[in-house]
Design a protein around this motif. Structure first.
Motif, short mmCIF file in Angstrom:
data_model
loop_
_atom_site.label_atom_id
_atom_site.label_comp_id
_atom_site.label_asym_id
_atom_site.label_seq_id
_atom_site.Cartn_x
_atom_site.Cartn_y
_atom_site.Cartn_z
N ALA A 146 10.49 -9.14 -11.38
CA ALA A 146 10.15 -10.23 -12.55
C ALA A 146 11.68 -10.69 -13.11
O ALA A 146 11.56 -11.98 -13.02
N GLU A 147 12.71 -9.72 -13.11
CA GLU A 147 14.10 -10.36 -13.57
C GLU A 147 14.46 -11.18 -12.47
O GLU A 147 15.23 -12.42 -12.86
N LYS A 148 14.30 -11.00 -11.28
CA LYS A 148 14.81 -11.96 -10.23
C LYS A 148 14.19 -13.32 -10.24
O LYS A 148 14.72 -14.42 -10.16
N LEU A 149 12.82 -13.25 -10.18
CA LEU A 149 11.87 -14.33 -10.28
C LEU A 149 12.14 -15.29 -11.27
O LEU A 149 11.99 -16.48 -11.12
N LEU A 191 11.79 -13.23 -22.65
CA LEU A 191 10.27 -13.44 -22.75
C LEU A 191 9.71 -13.89 -21.68
O LEU A 191 8.49 -13.51 -20.92
N GLU A 192 10.62 -14.81 -20.90
CA GLU A 192 9.99 -15.27 -19.62
C GLU A 192 9.65 -14.08 -18.63
O GLU A 192 8.73 -14.03 -17.92
N VAL A 193 10.95 -13.14 -18.63
CA VAL A 193 10.72 -11.81 -17.73
C VAL A 193 9.62 -10.93 -18.04
O VAL A 193 8.47 -10.67 -17.41
N TYR A 242 8.82 -24.07 -6.31
CA TYR A 242 8.35 -23.74 -4.83
C TYR A 242 9.48 -23.50 -3.89
O TYR A 242 9.47 -22.77 -3.25
N ALA A 243 10.30 -24.54 -3.71
CA ALA A 243 11.25 -24.42 -2.86
C ALA A 243 12.29 -23.19 -2.94
O ALA A 243 12.65 -22.64 -2.18
N GLN A 244 12.73 -23.22 -4.19
CA GLN A 244 13.48 -22.04 -4.52
C GLN A 244 12.99 -20.59 -4.29
O GLN A 244 13.59 -19.80 -3.83
N SER A 277 13.28 -13.21 0.56
CA SER A 277 13.81 -11.81 1.19
C SER A 277 14.49 -11.11 0.06
O SER A 277 14.44 -9.87 -0.05
N GLU A 278 14.78 -11.86 -1.27
CA GLU A 278 15.37 -11.02 -2.52
C GLU A 278 14.27 -10.54 -3.22
O GLU A 278 14.37 -10.07 -4.34
N LEU A 279 12.94 -11.12 -3.06
CA LEU A 279 11.64 -10.94 -3.96
C LEU A 279 10.60 -10.11 -3.41
O LEU A 279 9.73 -10.64 -2.74
N PRO A 280 10.80 -8.74 -3.19
CA PRO A 280 9.67 -8.04 -2.38
C PRO A 280 8.32 -8.39 -3.09
O PRO A 280 8.18 -8.03 -4.13
N GLY A 281 7.39 -8.57 -2.33
CA GLY A 281 6.04 -8.79 -2.59
C GLY A 281 5.46 -10.30 -3.20
O GLY A 281 4.43 -10.68 -3.30
#
Length: 695
Positions: free
Chosen positions: A100-103, A173-175, A203-205, A211-215
């Protein structure tokens, strides 16, 4: 002495040799065991070390589309960018928070919809994960001994100080909002994190940093789209959101049919009724994971296929015209007599093919008094039942024939009947001698009253004023049985999740009430039932199921091309009324005269039409109550069909609770006339267009 010492020294090496030999045997056995492990069982043990788990997940596909009878799209699928999350087995809360923090660095979740949806529980879980040890220290060891793991966790969250749940930054709050969506996901089942407002940049980002966002996956989703906006939309129905998923009360039903808990399903209307066809075949992906839950491979084992398409019997161009007609006439009726029609809120119409049961248009228009506007409400044609009035007299006459209480051509003198202790009963005026034809043409109440009295066992004619009437209560069920053969008071068999069968009045020892029943002023029926009733008369006594579905088609190769026919809906004959054809023809003729002959109750509206119509008008006395005060009102109804000799269109109209005024606005007749005019005008216009294309 010296010899003894030498002998003793000679024995020592022998003992050592025995010891070495034993050690040798032990090492030999050990080596042999290692050999067995390595050579015979080595592969099995290596497989255990390398053991993986294979799981299959099912990816939802777009639902089938819905078309009208002319292949115009009524319900489409609108593609959407979508960010999804598919957790591996064993994924922990800490893992989801990290994702969540990365996304949160790539997508925005700061709209009111997301932020307002954050609960105190979501905030507590976030604070807990920031410092687990600190949070758990607020519960003593003694307390922990008495608690289960879940109760311990619950207490830990409860003891997080209130001040720790305030002052979150926008980013935090976003996280929390993202993690809330991630927490909804089931193992190896895609969960939508965001899809309705994903931008192309987001979407593009996300796609670039998978690869940094498992799942996490950047994919496409869909939402329902309605090219005709609100027209027919209530009847089409709706589907659940992914947040709602499958209804909890139906979870077992759906789960045993291959659904996931977050699947969207039809929850009303045709979307619900034809769910099995519209749902499609999910794409099945097999994931290979290690014992720790890490995905090391995936492959598609079943290709997905979107749902089958529905082709309806409804003509959307005609449907729009019928909606317009009903709405305009409802407005006109209220504007002509605004005070008298203050209780008038609705007008409904159903149009179908009487020979096949194909529904051509269904309209319900309502006046929203609070917002002072008119809204579409076609469900009322199936759900709301009303006293129909004189339109049922065709069924009453046929019941009289079949029960033997009247004969074809029999005449009664239409004048007031007065039963002792009962209000006088009459037609709108004394019509004099009338036979069965005239009774339908002029809408004689008295003719129907005598049929009811005779079916109840009262055979005196003319009935002596202020006399007690003989009455057998078995007549109630007898006449209702006849009515039900036409679809009045029973389910029509329509392909829809629900329909009302109307209200059945008390079968009391009161001949006056049976007389009211005979003229449509006791039991109540829906507009759809009335349409089936007149269709049965038009169709020589064959009652067929009304239906919305014409065909089910396989998905087309492209959006512009329909696929092959998977199923065609044939005419479903429910029953043939148990009456002689010549008797049905007499009622048909009475209906024709009501529309086309002098003295007919609808002749001024249909007498000059070249499409040869037939039908029956109706007015039912009704009442409304406001603040305990009763107000008398009318229900205005109309049924009809055309052409008389080869019917291809039938209709029913009802406008409940119109005011009782002189020179009343005949909304029922105006709607019926305009509907038939529109049907045949459209038919002629299309015929001319086809001729031009051929030339």
């Amino acid at each position: 002495m010296g010899n003894k010492k030498r002998k003793k020294k000679a024995q020592l090496p022998f003992r050592i040799n025995i010891l070495f030999f034993v050690v040798f045997l032990m090492f030999s056995v050990l080596i042999m065991q290692l050999g067995v492990v390595q050579i015979l069982n080595g592969e099995a043990f290596q497989e255990e070390i390398d053991r993986t788990i294979q799981d299959t997940t099912k990816i939802p596909v777009p639902r089938g589309k819905i078309y009208d009878t002319n292949h115009n799209v009524v319900v489409d699928n609108k593609p959407l960018y979508s960010i999804t999350y598919t957790p591996a087995k064993g994924t922990q809360a800490e893992d989801r928070l990290e994702v969540a923090e990365k996304l949160a660095t790539f997508i925005s979740m700061d709209s009111e919809e997301y932020i307002d949806g954050i609960t105190d529980r979501n905030k507590q879980e976030y604070v807990y994960l920031q410092d687990i040890e600190k949070a758990e220290d607020r519960v003593t060891a003694e307390e922990q001994k008495e608690l289960s793991n879940s109760d311990f966790y619950k207490l830990v969250l409860e003891r997080i100080p209130e001040e720790d749940l305030k002052g979150f930054s926008k980013q935090e709050l976003e996280v929390i909002a993202i993690k809330k969506e991630l927490d909804k996901a089931y193992s190896l089942t895609p969960q939508i994190v965001k899809n309705e407002d994903v931008t192309a940049e987001e979407y593009a980002q996300v796609a670039e940093h998978l690869s940094e966002l498992p799942g996490i996956n950047a994919t496409t989703d869909w939402d329902r789209e309605y090219p005709y906006k609100d027209t027919f939309r209530d009847l089409v129905g709706s589907i659940t959101s992914q947040e709602q998923g499958i209804p909890a009360e139906s979870e077992d039903y759906y789960m045993t049919r291959g659904y996931s808990r977050n699947d969207r399903v039809g929850k009303s209307g045709l979307e619900e009724y034809y769910e099995e066809s519209l749902r499609g075949r999910k794409e099945q992906i097999q994931y290979t994971t290690t014992k720790s839950g890490r995905v090391i491979d995936s492959k598609t084992i079943v290709e997905g296929e979107r749902g089958k398409d529905l082709v309806l019997t409804v003509d959307m161009e005609f449907q729009e015209e019928v909606d317009k007609i009903v709405r305009e006439e409802l407005k006109a009726a209220k504007s002509k007599h605004p005070y008298a029609n203050r209780y008038m809120k609705d007008a409904m119409a159903v149009v179908l093919n009487p020979q096949t049961g194909e529904i051509l248009a269904v309209s319900g228009q309502s006046y929203d008094e609070e917002n002072d506007k008119y809204i579409s409400n076609p469900l009322k044609t199936l759900y709301d039942a009303h006293r129909p009035g004189s339109i049922v007299k065709g069924a009453t006459v046929l019941a009289g024939y079949e029960s033997g209480v009247i004969s074809p051509g029999q005449t009664f003198n239409d004048q007031t009947i007065k039963i002792a202790d009962t209000p006088s009963k009459s037609s709108y005026s004394n019509l004099g001698p009338v036979n069965d034809y005239a009774a339908l043409r002029k809408s004689s109440n008295v003719y129907m009253f005598y049929i009811a009295l005779k079916m109840g066992g009262e055979n005196r004619y003319p009935f002596p004023n202020d006399s007690k009437a003989a009455f057998d209560t078995a007549a109630w069920q007898q006449i209702r049985n006849y009515f039900q053969q036409f679809g009045l008071g029973v389910k029509t068999g329509i392909d829809y999740p629900y329909e009302s069968t109307g209200y059945v009045g008390d079968s009391s020892y009161d001949p006056g009430l049976l007389m009211d029943f005979a003229i449509g002023q006791y039991d109540t029926y829906t507009t759809m039932q009335m349409a089936q009733y007149v269709s049965t008369i038009a169709n020589d006594g064959y009652r067929v199921s009304p239906h919305f579905l014409k065909e089910i088609r396989e998905p087309g190769e492209s959006d512009e091309k329909l696929g092959s026919v998977s199923k065609s809906v044939n005419t479903n004959v429910l029953n043939r009324i148990q009456m002689d054809q010549t008797l049905i023809e007499r009622v048909q003729e009475g209906f024709r005269q009501a529309y086309q002959e002098s003295g007919g109750t609808a002749v001024s509206y249909f007498g000059d039409k070249d499409y040869n119509p037939a039908g029956k008008t109706g007015t039912a006395e009704n009442e409304v109550y406001e603040d305990g005060n009763k107000t008398d009102v009318n229900n205005l109804s109309l049924v009809g069909y055309a052409p008389f000799d080869e019917p291809e269109v039938a209709f029913a109209v009802i406008a409940p609770n119109t005011g009782i005024v002189s020179n009343q606005y005949n909304i029922n007749k105006y709607i019926g006339e305009r509907i038939l005019d529109a049907y045949f005008d459209l038919k002629e216009e299309r015929s001319e267009d086809n001729e031009e294309e051929e030339n």
